[in-house]
Write an enzyme that holds these catalytic residues in place. Sequence first.
Site, mmCIF file in Angstrom:
data_model
loop_
_atom_site.group_PDB
_atom_site.id
_atom_site.type_symbol
_atom_site.label_atom_id
_atom_site.label_comp_id
_atom_site.label_asym_id
_atom_site.label_seq_id
_atom_site.Cartn_x
_atom_site.Cartn_y
_atom_site.Cartn_z
ATOM 1 N N ARG A 173 6.848 2.861 -15.391
ATOM 2 C CA ARG A 173 8.057 3.222 -14.648
ATOM 3 C C ARG A 173 7.924 2.832 -13.177
ATOM 4 N NH1 ARG A 173 10.270 9.186 -15.365
ATOM 5 N NH2 ARG A 173 8.597 9.638 -13.898
ATOM 6 N N LYS A 204 12.623 5.525 -9.699
ATOM 7 C CA LYS A 204 12.175 6.736 -8.982
ATOM 8 C C LYS A 204 11.889 6.385 -7.523
ATOM 9 C CE LYS A 204 9.388 10.797 -10.109
ATOM 10 N NZ LYS A 204 10.474 11.776 -10.016
ATOM 11 N N GLU A 258 22.496 14.059 -14.945
ATOM 12 C CA GLU A 258 21.235 14.805 -14.995
ATOM 13 C C GLU A 258 21.191 15.798 -13.855
ATOM 14 O OE1 GLU A 258 17.600 12.636 -14.254
ATOM 15 O OE2 GLU A 258 18.584 11.254 -12.880
HETATM 16 N N1 PLP Z 1 15.142 13.050 -13.439
HETATM 17 C C1 PLP Z 1 14.789 13.080 -12.147
HETATM 18 C C2 PLP Z 1 15.835 12.807 -11.147
HETATM 19 C C3 PLP Z 1 13.457 13.361 -11.787
HETATM 20 O O1 PLP Z 1 13.101 13.400 -10.513
HETATM 21 C C4 PLP Z 1 12.509 13.616 -12.783
HETATM 22 C C5 PLP Z 1 11.121 13.866 -12.439
HETATM 23 O O2 PLP Z 1 10.298 13.028 -12.496
HETATM 24 C C6 PLP Z 1 12.924 13.584 -14.112
HETATM 25 C C7 PLP Z 1 14.249 13.301 -14.410
HETATM 26 C C8 PLP Z 1 11.963 13.848 -15.214
HETATM 27 O O3 PLP Z 1 11.136 12.735 -15.456
HETATM 28 P P1 PLP Z 1 9.707 12.918 -16.079
HETATM 29 O O4 PLP Z 1 9.870 13.676 -17.319
HETATM 30 O O5 PLP Z 1 9.218 11.541 -16.309
HETATM 31 O O6 PLP Z 1 8.908 13.665 -15.073
HETATM 32 C C1 COI Z 2 8.563 15.379 -11.304
HETATM 33 O O1 COI Z 2 8.969 16.091 -12.218
HETATM 34 O O2 COI Z 2 7.455 14.854 -11.306
HETATM 35 C C2 COI Z 2 9.406 15.106 -10.178
HETATM 36 O O3 COI Z 2 9.186 14.120 -9.552
HETATM 37 C C3 COI Z 2 10.494 16.038 -9.882
HETATM 38 C C4 COI Z 2 10.566 16.475 -8.450
HETATM 39 C C5 COI Z 2 9.334 17.161 -7.959
HETATM 40 C C6 COI Z 2 11.022 15.390 -7.554
#
Ligand code: PLP
Ligand code: COI
Length: 339
Positions: A80, A183, A219
């Site tokens: 990612r 991200k 989301e």
């Molecule tokens: N959506 C957003 C905007 C986020 O910041 C995060 C955190 O990382 C997620 C979703 C969840 O992603 P992940 O499950 O890869 O942590």
């Molecule tokens: C995560 O879940 O790792 C995130 O980045 C969410 C938040 C702390 C920005």
Amino acid sequence: MNGIDWSNLSFGYMKTDYNVRSYYKDGKWSTPTETTSENIDIHMAATCLHYGQEAFEGLKAFRGKDGKIRIFRMRENALRMISSSHGIMMAELPVEVFEEAVIKAVKLNERFVPPYGSGASLYIRPLLIGTSAQVGVKPAAEYMFLVFVTPVGPYFKEGFKPTPVVILRGYDRAAPLGTGTIKVGGNYAASLAAGHIAHEKGYSAVLYLDAKEKKYLDECGPANFFGIKENTYITPQSSSILPSITNKSLMQLAEDMGMKVERRPILEEELATFEEAGQVGTAAVISPILRVDDLDENKSYVISKDGNAGSVSTALYKKLRGIQEGDEPDTHGWVTIVS
Ligand code: PLP
Ligand code: COI
């Protein structure tokens, strides 16, 4: 150990012993090396400061009953970050360098990995930034990759207890063909004002609608959304949301548990039909949703009738945490054991 009250940690920064850094110059990444410094020294015209050439990741390491440390789906985060770097024209960090730096940062800070049973984990924060000077809007020639770690408790103070979320129609997080799928720091800057209003009003997060039509669920500020009904796990399909690794894992686990999985546009009105819903992410894990209020439209969708997490969310939560902590077999090869 360390005098840390592991069971009462919040989601915040705590100084640990080392962070690990790698530098990109003349087309090559340096071998990741550790430092004890919490500061970085960069040029005042660095592109990360002016033009947002910055991407980050978030993943976790867990201590098992067997004392071993497990990192969850590290490779997915490395991939990612590559996608994020393509999105904002940054140098691509090879998966192997990402993994080497993450493992090194975890091992060097092993004493900060919370004990099994504390409910806490070691949050790992990789960061990629453009460091060389530009005044014109152009990508940097040089980059820095850094990994720090910090022990954390639940992202929402309520933990696994359902919390209310809010739709604020006056705010968008990401445009349909913008940077929502990667991200990058700018998405989070764009979410701060709405996030602040939500917190002031007593909500745990904003639930964003699609920015174009304002009809479909996108989301939450820091997490993906899912709903449950009729033995089906339903999560939005959208061109402006982050592909969550936790959500991807839960879709697989739901399927393993014999549920149907649907990834499709979800109209806001469908909220009225969900038996359960939640926010999902590395930091949020599964945070069940109590109620969704659409303040501008004067609508309210009560999800949890009794104020507790539903049975499906609870089963998914237990299964996910079980795999992460080594209590459940890692049948999908999601875990890297580092010691
Ligand atoms: N959506 C957003 C905007 C986020 O910041 C995060 C955190 O990382 C997620 C979703 C969840 O992603 P992940 O499950 O890869 O942590
Ligand atoms: C995560 O879940 O790792 C995130 O980045 C969410 C938040 C702390 C920005």
